[in-house]
Write a protein that holds these residues in place. Sequence first.
Motif, short mmCIF file in Angstrom:
data_model
loop_
_atom_site.label_atom_id
_atom_site.label_comp_id
_atom_site.label_asym_id
_atom_site.label_seq_id
_atom_site.Cartn_x
_atom_site.Cartn_y
_atom_site.Cartn_z
N PHE A 46 4.41 -8.74 0.75
CA PHE A 46 3.92 -8.96 -0.38
C PHE A 46 4.19 -7.25 -1.73
N ILE A 47 3.15 -6.49 -1.32
CA ILE A 47 3.05 -5.70 -1.83
C ILE A 47 4.21 -4.68 -1.88
N THR A 48 4.90 -4.44 -0.64
CA THR A 48 6.12 -3.50 -0.21
C THR A 48 7.08 -4.10 -1.08
N PHE A 49 7.30 -4.88 -1.54
CA PHE A 49 8.37 -5.84 -2.40
C PHE A 49 8.04 -5.72 -3.65
N PHE A 50 6.62 -5.37 -3.80
CA PHE A 50 6.94 -5.16 -5.17
C PHE A 50 6.62 -3.78 -4.90
N TYR A 51 6.10 -2.80 -4.88
CA TYR A 51 6.69 -1.21 -4.91
C TYR A 51 8.11 -1.05 -4.55
N LEU A 52 9.02 -2.10 -3.80
CA LEU A 52 10.53 -0.73 -4.21
C LEU A 52 11.29 -1.90 -5.11
N LEU A 53 10.35 -2.43 -5.60
CA LEU A 53 10.93 -3.38 -6.91
C LEU A 53 10.53 -2.39 -8.43
N TYR A 54 9.31 -1.73 -8.31
CA TYR A 54 8.23 -1.28 -8.68
C TYR A 54 10.20 0.82 -9.17
N ILE A 55 9.78 0.80 -7.76
CA ILE A 55 10.55 1.70 -7.62
C ILE A 55 12.19 1.88 -8.03
N ASN A 56 12.74 0.99 -7.94
CA ASN A 56 13.98 0.36 -7.88
C ASN A 56 14.10 0.22 -9.66
N GLN A 57 12.92 0.27 -10.82
CA GLN A 57 12.65 0.18 -11.89
C GLN A 57 12.43 0.80 -12.74
N THR A 58 11.64 1.89 -12.40
CA THR A 58 11.39 3.46 -13.23
C THR A 58 11.79 4.34 -11.97
N VAL A 59 12.54 3.81 -11.02
CA VAL A 59 13.05 5.67 -10.08
C VAL A 59 15.29 5.32 -10.28
N ILE A 60 15.04 4.95 -9.78
CA ILE A 60 16.23 4.65 -8.99
C ILE A 60 17.63 4.06 -10.15
N GLU A 61 16.91 3.06 -10.89
CA GLU A 61 17.65 1.97 -11.71
C GLU A 61 18.15 3.04 -13.22
N PRO A 62 16.87 4.09 -13.85
CA PRO A 62 17.47 4.89 -15.20
C PRO A 62 17.84 6.29 -14.25
N TYR A 63 17.93 6.60 -12.99
CA TYR A 63 18.34 8.47 -13.05
C TYR A 63 18.82 7.78 -11.33
N SER A 64 19.77 6.71 -12.26
CA SER A 64 21.09 6.66 -10.99
C SER A 64 21.97 7.56 -10.46
N TYR A 65 22.20 8.78 -11.76
CA TYR A 65 23.10 9.38 -12.04
C TYR A 65 23.12 11.07 -11.23
N ILE A 84 2.15 4.30 -2.27
CA ILE A 84 2.88 4.17 -0.81
C ILE A 84 1.72 4.79 0.21
N VAL A 85 0.57 5.35 -0.22
CA VAL A 85 -0.60 5.88 0.33
C VAL A 85 -1.07 3.71 0.94
N PHE A 86 -1.01 3.60 -0.28
CA PHE A 86 -1.80 2.37 0.04
C PHE A 86 -1.20 0.98 0.92
N THR A 87 0.30 1.36 0.53
CA THR A 87 0.88 0.58 0.94
C THR A 87 1.25 1.02 2.96
N VAL A 88 1.29 2.16 3.28
CA VAL A 88 1.19 2.33 4.37
C VAL A 88 -0.07 2.09 5.00
N GLY A 89 -1.52 2.15 3.77
CA GLY A 89 -2.80 2.25 4.87
C GLY A 89 -2.81 0.43 5.22
N LEU A 90 -1.81 0.11 4.35
CA LEU A 90 -2.18 -2.41 4.51
C LEU A 90 -0.92 -1.55 6.26
N TYR A 91 -0.13 -1.60 5.93
CA TYR A 91 0.48 -1.54 7.28
C TYR A 91 0.07 -1.04 8.70
#
Length: 152
Positions: A46-65, A84-91
Amino acid sequence: MESSIKMLDERTDQATRKMLQKVVERKRKFDNFKRRHLYVMWATVFITFFYLLYINQTVIEPYSYSFAAMFSAYVNNSANLYLIVFTVGLYGLMNLLKAKREKAEKEYHALRCEIIDKSKDLWKKEEEWKNRHLVFDMMKANYDINLFHENK
């Protein structure tokens, strides 16, 4: 010692009761690690899913050019480092708990198989041998430990 194991006075000797108690303790240890691993695994998913969703919303979509713009936006936000440190730590915790779960399972099954192999020595008397199925049934009903067969 468990009360149901203590009540096996006439059916088992003290050493057998100790072995049964140890197998119950190992089963609980295994179940505990299994449950903890499952919780951490789902938390990681779940944390990975929401982190990737967050990255998509804040980085990929606005700066996709531009890849350079995406990289710059990703690096400039310090929350990304913590996430990313938290997600890798959970993994890593998930993998650690998996290893502990497998070790506990191995110990539990080794002791369970040892009881099955030594059942002729543990219940030597004729009457004890005839009543051992009552002990096995009690272990299966109370603790979900199968002593009838070595297979899981």
